[in-house]
Design an enzyme around this catalytic site. Structure first.
Site, short mmCIF file in Angstrom:
data_model
loop_
_atom_site.label_atom_id
_atom_site.label_comp_id
_atom_site.label_asym_id
_atom_site.label_seq_id
_atom_site.Cartn_x
_atom_site.Cartn_y
_atom_site.Cartn_z
N LYS A 1 0.88 -1.18 0.00
CA LYS A 1 0.00 0.00 0.00
C LYS A 1 0.91 1.23 0.00
O LYS A 1 2.11 1.12 0.23
CB LYS A 1 -0.91 0.01 1.23
CG LYS A 1 -1.79 -1.24 1.35
CD LYS A 1 -2.82 -1.15 2.48
CE LYS A 1 -2.26 -1.46 3.83
NZ LYS A 1 -3.27 -1.54 4.91
N GLU B 1 1.96 9.80 1.43
CA GLU B 1 1.19 10.77 2.19
C GLU B 1 0.95 10.42 3.65
O GLU B 1 0.86 11.30 4.49
CB GLU B 1 -0.14 11.05 1.47
CG GLU B 1 0.07 11.94 0.25
CD GLU B 1 -0.98 11.73 -0.82
OE1 GLU B 1 -1.15 10.58 -1.27
OE2 GLU B 1 -1.64 12.70 -1.23
N VAL C 1 2.82 4.94 0.73
CA VAL C 1 3.49 5.47 1.92
C VAL C 1 3.84 6.96 1.80
O VAL C 1 4.30 7.57 2.75
CB VAL C 1 4.74 4.62 2.25
CG1 VAL C 1 5.91 4.99 1.33
CG2 VAL C 1 5.13 4.74 3.71
#
Lengths: 160, 777
Positions: B730, B734, B732
């Site tokens: 997934k 923000e 990273v």
């Protein structure tokens, strides 16, 4: 040595850039950053703020880091200028450059040449700085990506 | 056969259903426990050497013969009709090659092809903010372009203006567009359950009015573009997060096939959300290059960058929470005003955290995106969420104080194991792990709750310093999505090249793509090259934003590498006279039960050949929600004499699925934390009463320096999410910027017992509050 130059006059001067003698013609208001980037094609230094706030334009003049975006080229006549392009020798990275890669002390890289030259100048004078001395010496070089934690790690480990 | 599927795509909180052209998957997700050889290792950037030697060429470094320079003339007024523009004196200056403005732009071909959202135009008349573009001057040098700009005479008729968002949302306010002052003409509203009933059921209610300042991206490379027309192809060098977006826009403007527009963004000197698509300067530069048949360089100066290139919008948030005695949230209500300035294509999602973070049955939000006569909005790293979390997590701390609960325990009490808007499960959710890991690492229990006799007792002052600790939570997107495509080539010298038109903003995209390909091919990473950010070299990849790059293009690269590996295996099997399934490739060696030969030796048997593997990003699972989670814990020291707040230590614990490269991930975390610290303590655009910026430079606009840098410890949960995609990754980019500011505000409260509702929490505010406290106000 100072001299009087008319505003529309161009003067031929010699700079020692990364060990090579370079002849350039400059007007009195021409900045060192522009001469290096535009006339000599040394684009490793960046002009970002244009008013000595950010340090992306840092180069060494006789070993001292200066903001080349506010340094007049005429004032550098005959002086030894080191840019990022002159730091590695015979294809070998300078130890500071090596540490920046190893410790990931950069992100976008736009400020990196200035960071490396400021750190190089510090380590020449003070090969084993404390973290506080590093912070002090490097605080004129902004990094918007925020690579500072890694820059400190790199600086503390260059000479280890 | 590839097929066309509908897939859910989210970007910065905007969710859309889009078509994607996808192939049958060639890979299955790596097992959670699988030991990987290259992926997950702290590998130094593959382009590190270019970036430390000055070899990396950024857009602003491009110099071409006979280059023409573009420069804007900007409005000195916040809102004014342009009565006349007289360029005759400017045009007399030798070296001036063209001046474009609102009165003559119709003479240039095809500008009508280009539409901007929400009533924006190339040159708006009336102008809508101090700094709005009135004209663009093109000349042989920047000096001439600047001199010519001085000679343009513009007559303005001043109009009433409005700077404050809440005021601009009122019906009698000066109107900025024909459609009123709201983005899309109306507020965004959301409701679930019955918020009135929720408050009626609450044992405790807390309310607060929060404001946050306009944060300016301040990328060190300003927005920039160099356009070069060679009679057939328009080449655009652009400091951009989205080369394909630029390509499509320029092609449309010039009425060219997309293939005749080549966009290159090899190195980008910072973007942070403000460099999507083609800038107006890009389009104007392309027009002039096409007309003059000369290269055109258009680089914003620092002042233009700080005024007109975007911002995280200032917000005002009215937030109210209700909870039962045991801490269970019964209602969340938020009304917020986002000051999006003069122009915005969308309304940032400030209400996102209120809607998504906690398990609360009754939620109601109303979000006004309001046009004002101030500088325009552009996405800035987690737009809306930094602001939304700042308010929500501050009020959660107040709620905890009222309930006499530990703030962390209150959050864990309201943890949602499913997506609270629809009850769907998550592909993975490491929020509880992040809470626990962060609390353990910082010593939360001891520091927050120990040492003091009662929980809310004031901190002691030692040597003029009071220390405090605080925390905040993070939720964000980062799923990635199709479409994204990649090619992996293997040459006879046993090297491989990844081709894709994605971008590396300095996040390390190139490095993780090389790791993925090396892993899948069974090649050493040194033999992998990567060519990105060039529309002519690589197949389509989306914009780099929304924490979506690794999770969008990474899986496509793995697919392409798997395709290439299967072909290589076939070749090796034929040459070695084995069956394909008897062959393994590891670290560049083709292994069978009884032989080992390097890939290079195998391929030597073939004179000329090329393996071309291709891959595409598969759709996200429709039955799950995908989110990133995290928590940060912060220790601050407040100097009660000077009002200075020093952040001393930050522990950042995040769940972003599988970590592809812990070295570059920790860099992302540290950078996000620092930008959020700037938002919390120092960064704010300051406007005068007429809307003119007083700090449009890097002197008056303070960004964190190395001297301000705290100790930052990254604690990733690092658990692969195989339901999300074939890498289990997934985003990273923000997540780390989201919670820091809220955690800092909570730590300041813990230190000095004062709650600040307005970011940035500057020294003057701290001193003022301390003085008031001393006086007993």
């Amino acid at each position: 040595m100072s001299r009087i130059v008319k505003s529309d006059e161009r003067v031929g001067i010699e700079l020692i850039v990364n060990g090579e003698r370079e002849r350039v013609n400059v007007g009195p208001s021409r900045f060192l950053s522009d001469v290096l980037r535009e006339d000599l094609g040394l684009t490793g230094l960046k002009v970002s703020c244009g008013m000595a706030n950010c340090g992306a334009c840092t180069v060494l003049v006789d070993g001292t880091p200066v903001y080349s975006c506010i340094t007049l080229a005429l004032d550098c006549e005959g002086r030894a200028i080191t840019t990022i392009e002159g730091l590695s020798q015979d294809g070998e990275l300078h130890p500071v450059q090596r540490a920046f890669v190893e410790y990931d002390a950069l992100q976008c890289g736009f400020c990196t040449s200035g960071q490396i030259l400021s750190m190089t100048a510090l380590l020449e004078k003070n090969p084993a700085p404390t973290e506080e001395e590093l912070r002090q010496a490097m605080s004129g070089n902004l990094c918007r990506c925020g690579a500072y934690v890694k820059i400190l790690q790199a600086g503390m480990n260059v000479n280890r | 056969m590839p097929k066309l599927v509908k897939t859910k795509v989210e970007n910065e909180g905007r969710v859309t259903e889009e078509y994607a052209w996808v192939e049958e998957p060639k890979t299955t997700p790596w097992d959670v426990e699988e030991e990987l050889r290259v992926v997950g290792k702290p590998i130094a950037r593959v382009d590190g050497v270019e970036r430390v030697t000055g070899a990396a060429k950024y857009t602003t470094d491009i110099q071409l013969p006979r280059m023409v320079h573009g420069n804007y003339v900007r409005s000195p007024h916040p809102h004014a009709r342009i009565v006349s523009i007289d360029t005759s004196e400017a045009e007399k200056i030798a070296g001036v090659r063209g001046i474009i403005h609102s009165k003559n732009i119709a003479n240039f071909a095809n500008v009508a092809n280009i539409r901007f959202a929400n009533h924006r135009d190339f040159f708006n008349d009336p102008v809508r903010f101090v700094g709005d573009e009135v004209a663009a001057v093109f000349a042989d040098s920047m000096e001439i372009a600047r001199a010519a700009a001085q000679k343009i005479r513009i007559e303005y008729e001043l109009l009433p203006f409005v700077l404050d968002a809440e005021a601009a949302a009122q019906p009698d306010a000066p109107q900025l567009t024909q459609n009123g002052n709201l983005v899309d003409g109306k507020p965004s509203t959301y409701a679930r359950g019955d918020v009135e009933k929720g408050f009626a059921d609450a044992a405790v209610i807390v309310e607060g009015v929060f404001t946050t300042g306009a944060q300016v991206h301040s990328a060190l490379e300003t927005h920039s573009s160099v356009a070069e027309w060679d009679g057939k192809t328009m080449t655009i060098y652009e400091s951009s997060q989205d080369v394909v977006g630029v390509q499509n826009r320029v092609a449309k403007l010039l009425n060219l096939d997309a293939a005749r527009v080549r966009v290159i963004a090899s190195y980008i000197g910072g973007a942070f959300g403000a460099k999507f698509g083609a800038g107006k300067f890009t389009l104007l530069g392309a027009l002039m290059s096409n007309k003059l048949r000369r290269p055109v360089r258009f680089v914003l100066d620092r002042k233009g960058e700080q005024i007109a290139a975007g911002q995280r919008s200032a917000t005002k948030q009215y937030l109210k929470l209700g909870a039962k005695k045991d801490g269970t949230l019964t209602a969340i209500q938020l009304t917020n005003y986002n000051n999006v300035g003069a122009y915005a294509s969308w309304n940032p999602y400030t209400e996102g955290p209120a809607r998504e973070l906690y398990a609360c049955e009754n939620v109601q939000t109303t979000s006004y995106g309001v046009f004002t006569n101030t500088p325009p909005f552009a996405a800035f790293r987690a737009p809306g969420f930094v602001e939304g979390i700042f308010a929500l997590e501050a009020l959660m701390d107040e709620l905890a104080a009222k309930l006499k609960m530990d703030p962390l325990a209150l959050r864990m009490k309201n943890y949602s194991s499913v997506f609270p808007e629809n009850g769907r499960g998550y592909t993975s959710n490491g929020l509880l792990d992040a809470y626990q890991e962060g609390a353990r690492a910082i010593g939360w229990e001891e520091k927050k709750n120990g040492k003091r006799e009662t929980r809310n007792e004031k901190r002691e002052t030692r040597n003029g310093i009071r220390r405090g600790i605080g925390m905040a939570s993070q939720i964000w997107y980062g799923a990635g999505a199709p479409p994204s495509f990649a090619i992996v080539k293997i040459s006879t010298d046993a090297s491989a090249t990844i081709l894709t038109a994605t971008q590396d903003l300095g996040t390390g995209t190139k490095t993780i793509l090389c790791q993925i390909a090396a892993e899948e091919l069974g090649f050493p990473i040194e033999r992998i090259d990567v060519e990105i950010a060039d529309t002519q070299a690589g197949p389509f990849a989306g914009a780099s934003g929304g924490s979506m790059t690794a999770s969008s293009i990474g899986p496509a690269v793995r697919e392409a590498a798997a395709d290439a590996r299967q072909q290589l295996t076939q070749i090796a099997a034929t040459i070695l006279k084995k069956r394909a399934k008897e062959i393994r490739i590891e670290n560049g060696i083709v292994k069978t039960r009884d032989s080992e030969k390097s890939v290079a030796e195998i391929l030597k048997e073939i004179d000329n050949m090329q393996i071309l593997g291709h891959g595409s990003r598969n759709p996200n699972p429709s039955e799950y929600e995908i989110r990133t989670f995290g928590a940060q814990f912060v220790e601050v020291a407040v100097d009660v004499e000077t009002g200075e707040v020093r952040v001393e230590r930050v522990v950042a614990s995040h769940d972003s699925g599988r970590i592809l490269n812990p070295l570059t991930v920790s860099s992302q975390i540290e950078g996000g934390v620092l930008q959020s610290m700037g938002f919390a303590l120092m960064e704010q655009r300051v406007l005068d009463a007429n809307g003119a910026s007083l700090n449009a430079n890097l002197e008056g606009y303070h960004i964190p320096t190395i001297a301000d840098t705290p100790k930052i410890e990254t604690h990733m949960i690092d658990r692969a999410d195989p339901l999300a995609n074939n890498l289990g990754v997934k985003g990273v980019g923000e997540p780390p910027i989201i919670p820091t500011a809220g955690a800092i505000a909570n730590a300041i409260y813990d230190a000095i017992g004062v709650r600040f509702y307005d970011a940035p929490i500057t020294r003057d505010k701290v001193l003022d509050a301390l003085e008031r406290m001393e006086r007993g106000d």
